[in-house]
Design a protein around this motif. Structure first.
Motif, mmCIF file in Angstrom:
data_model
loop_
_atom_site.group_PDB
_atom_site.id
_atom_site.type_symbol
_atom_site.label_atom_id
_atom_site.label_comp_id
_atom_site.label_asym_id
_atom_site.label_seq_id
_atom_site.Cartn_x
_atom_site.Cartn_y
_atom_site.Cartn_z
ATOM 1 N N GLU A 80 1.118 -1.273 0.031
ATOM 2 C CA GLU A 80 0.026 0.181 0.035
ATOM 3 C C GLU A 80 0.980 1.416 -0.004
ATOM 4 O OE1 GLU A 80 -2.217 -3.028 1.744
ATOM 5 O OE2 GLU A 80 -0.294 -2.530 2.168
ATOM 6 N N PHE A 81 2.036 1.152 0.666
ATOM 7 C CA PHE A 81 2.840 2.620 0.894
ATOM 8 C C PHE A 81 3.587 2.412 -0.749
ATOM 9 C CE2 PHE A 81 6.643 4.846 1.556
ATOM 10 C CZ PHE A 81 6.315 5.710 2.412
ATOM 11 N N GLN A 82 4.004 1.496 -1.296
ATOM 12 C CA GLN A 82 4.939 1.497 -2.389
ATOM 13 C C GLN A 82 3.545 1.906 -3.572
ATOM 14 O OE1 GLN A 82 6.660 -2.106 -3.258
ATOM 15 N NE2 GLN A 82 7.841 -2.176 -1.359
ATOM 16 N N ALA A 83 2.455 1.593 -3.553
ATOM 17 C CA ALA A 83 1.306 2.045 -4.625
ATOM 18 C C ALA A 83 1.132 3.667 -4.520
ATOM 19 C CB ALA A 83 0.260 1.215 -4.317
ATOM 20 N N LEU A 84 1.209 3.896 -2.964
ATOM 21 C CA LEU A 84 0.902 5.443 -3.050
ATOM 22 C C LEU A 84 2.127 6.194 -3.628
ATOM 23 C CD1 LEU A 84 -1.208 7.210 -1.069
ATOM 24 C CD2 LEU A 84 0.893 7.373 0.547
ATOM 25 N N VAL A 85 3.421 6.041 -3.005
ATOM 26 C CA VAL A 85 4.524 6.584 -3.697
ATOM 27 C C VAL A 85 4.489 6.825 -5.211
ATOM 28 C CG1 VAL A 85 7.000 6.631 -3.771
ATOM 29 C CG2 VAL A 85 5.964 6.384 -1.632
ATOM 30 N N ALA A 86 4.191 5.532 -5.725
ATOM 31 C CA ALA A 86 4.145 5.320 -7.233
ATOM 32 C C ALA A 86 3.039 6.299 -7.884
ATOM 33 C CB ALA A 86 3.747 3.831 -7.705
ATOM 34 N N SER A 87 1.823 6.470 -7.186
ATOM 35 C CA SER A 87 0.860 7.381 -7.690
ATOM 36 C C SER A 87 1.403 8.972 -7.570
ATOM 37 C CB SER A 87 -0.503 7.250 -6.756
ATOM 38 O OG SER A 87 -1.139 6.108 -7.074
ATOM 39 N N VAL A 88 2.187 9.340 -6.290
ATOM 40 C CA VAL A 88 2.619 10.685 -6.447
ATOM 41 C C VAL A 88 3.697 10.768 -7.469
ATOM 42 C CG1 VAL A 88 3.979 12.272 -4.754
ATOM 43 C CG2 VAL A 88 2.227 10.556 -3.929
ATOM 44 N N LEU A 89 4.694 9.855 -7.651
ATOM 45 C CA LEU A 89 5.468 10.175 -8.605
ATOM 46 C C LEU A 89 5.069 10.373 -10.079
ATOM 47 C CD1 LEU A 89 8.300 7.461 -7.295
ATOM 48 C CD2 LEU A 89 8.443 10.107 -7.388
ATOM 49 N N ASP A 90 3.948 9.618 -10.476
ATOM 50 C CA ASP A 90 3.446 9.356 -11.560
ATOM 51 C C ASP A 90 2.761 10.898 -11.953
ATOM 52 O OD1 ASP A 90 4.229 7.093 -12.006
ATOM 53 O OD2 ASP A 90 2.271 6.036 -11.836
ATOM 54 N N VAL A 91 1.883 11.526 -10.714
ATOM 55 C CA VAL A 91 1.026 12.492 -11.114
ATOM 56 C C VAL A 91 2.081 13.521 -11.301
ATOM 57 C CG1 VAL A 91 -0.206 14.264 -9.633
ATOM 58 C CG2 VAL A 91 -0.840 12.038 -9.427
ATOM 59 N N ILE A 92 3.352 13.640 -10.581
ATOM 60 C CA ILE A 92 4.279 14.840 -10.730
ATOM 61 C C ILE A 92 4.863 14.998 -12.121
ATOM 62 C CG2 ILE A 92 6.210 15.953 -9.849
ATOM 63 C CD1 ILE A 92 5.458 14.789 -7.123
ATOM 64 N N SER A 93 5.580 13.553 -12.551
ATOM 65 C CA SER A 93 6.170 13.143 -13.774
ATOM 66 C C SER A 93 5.264 13.503 -14.775
ATOM 67 C CB SER A 93 6.803 11.973 -13.482
ATOM 68 O OG SER A 93 7.452 11.568 -12.636
ATOM 69 N N TRP A 94 4.059 12.818 -15.019
ATOM 70 C CA TRP A 94 3.290 13.127 -16.182
ATOM 71 C C TRP A 94 2.989 14.432 -16.348
ATOM 72 C CZ3 TRP A 94 -0.819 8.489 -15.104
ATOM 73 C CH2 TRP A 94 0.338 7.378 -14.935
ATOM 74 N N GLY A 95 2.700 15.443 -15.181
ATOM 75 C CA GLY A 95 2.176 16.785 -15.145
ATOM 76 C C GLY A 95 3.505 17.545 -15.728
ATOM 77 N N ASN A 96 4.812 17.046 -15.311
ATOM 78 C CA ASN A 96 5.956 17.647 -15.950
ATOM 79 C C ASN A 96 5.958 17.518 -17.462
ATOM 80 O OD1 ASN A 96 9.077 17.188 -16.342
ATOM 81 N ND2 ASN A 96 8.810 19.329 -15.250
ATOM 82 N N ASP A 97 5.709 16.329 -17.800
ATOM 83 C CA ASP A 97 5.806 15.929 -19.104
ATOM 84 C C ASP A 97 4.907 16.883 -20.041
ATOM 85 O OD1 ASP A 97 7.639 13.853 -18.575
ATOM 86 O OD2 ASP A 97 6.588 12.086 -19.292
#
Length: 345
Positions: free
Chosen positions: A210-227
């Motif tokens: 659950e923690f790893q899934a949460l971190v992955a979501s955070v990284l994806d939201v930030i990274s995809w927005g930056n893209d």
């Protein structure tokens, strides 16, 4: 290659509040001075200052002492130089020159020593050593171990980006998503923020799915927005390390349609994050011997991740000139890039 005839960054509707450290502008000025002192930048300092690393650090650091904000801003400044100098080597076909620098950095993480006289004099390496010593001094053993693991993964992802740009076509979307979580360079910064906030979660919490899934979501939201923000530059210079470009290629749609697709993915990821947040808290409560203090620490960590998502978005929209700079939008190198930096002794 698909055409980019018109472009605007959509509102990603991030449902989080954010405040900024009152001395963020000061941290930005001092971080710019730091890169100049270390000769990471020797020209166009005003353009570099426009990146606004201090403002980003001030938005994601939470309520901490100014020294913590400044250290993060300096690390961010170093990271931007690192990224831009790596881009320079890709453009000039000199990626092989990168290896002594990264070897010196990863070697220092392992041993606390620099091996190789030339690499040891390189500003990227000397700057890293200065930062690394101060960063690790303020970390617990567990957080320091994660930081030591995250930096090499970040460097490896830059090698993956170089390979992708040399290939005849870009990577698959899911392959790219996994790589982007490290090429965003965010994980070591998150380690720094958690240390600054005094958050020291035990490894068994970090290991929770659950923690790893949460971190992955955070990284994806930030990274995809930056893209989305960086699409004009990366499209202009033919860089396929961008989720919008890859969706356009693999799904055969226009770039504006691909931007909409990424916007939809971000909204889905935000909803997943909110669900994962609830699941994580329940998973932590279910751990044997969980004390209220641990639940409180996890909750504070979750709030910090929300600062990251909204803070990065606000910084890119309102405080960073990087993505609106004419040179950047035209796909050109930054004016502060040092062509001789990697070979500098």
């Amino acid at each position: 290659m698909a055409q980019l005839s018109s472009f605007s960054v959509p509102d990603f509707h991030l449902p989080f509040g954010n405040s900024k450290h009152p001395d963020a502008a000061r941290a930005n000025a001092e971080a710019t001075s730091w890169v100049l002192q270390h000769e990471l930048v020797t020209a166009a300092a005003e353009q570099f200052s426009g990146i606004g690393v201090g403002h980003l650090a001030g938005r994601v650091s939470g309520d901490v002492a100014y020294e913590r904000v400044l250290l993060l801003a300096e690390w961010m400044a170093w990271s931007f130089v690192l990224d831009d100098q790596h881009d320079h080597l890709i453009r000039t076909g000199e990626v092989a020159a990168w290896r002594p620098v990264t070897d010196a950095i990863t070697g220092y993480l392992r041993t606390g020593r620099i091996e190789g006289a030339a690499a040891g004099r390189n500003p990227l390496v000397t700057g890293f050593v200065d930062l690394c010593d101060r960063i690790l001094a303020g970390m617990s053993e567990g957080t320091a171990a994660r930081y030591r693991a995250h930096v090499p993964l970040m460097l490896d992802s830059l090698d993956q980006e170089a390979s992708n740009r040399a290939a005849t076509r870009g990577p698959g979307v899911q392959e790219y998503v996994l790589m982007r979580r490290h090429s965003s360079q965010i994980l070591p910064m998150m380690d720094m923020v958690e240390a600054g906030l005094g958050i020291d979660l035990p490894q068994n919490v970090h290991d929770l799915p659950e923690f790893q899934a949460l971190v992955a979501s955070v990284l994806d939201v930030i990274s995809w927005g930056n893209d989305v923000f960086s699409l004009p530059k990366e499209h202009a210079c033919g860089d396929t390390n961008n989720l919008v470009s890859l969706i356009s290629f693999w799904e055969g749609c226009s770039l504006p349609d691909a931007v909409q697709a990424v916007e939809g993915r971000i909204q889905e990821r935000i909803e997943q994050y909110l669900t994962e947040e609830e699941r994580l808290i329940q998973a932590v409560i279910a751990l044997p011997g969980t004390e209220p203090s641990l639940v409180d620490a996890v909750t504070r960590c979750v709030r910090s991740y929300e600062d990251w998502m909204i803070g990065a978005d606000l910084w890119q929209r309102y405080e960073c000139t990087r993505y609106s700079d004419e040179r950047f939008a035209a796909g050109l190198e930054s004016a502060y890039t040092r062509p001789d930096l990697v070979s500098a002794a």
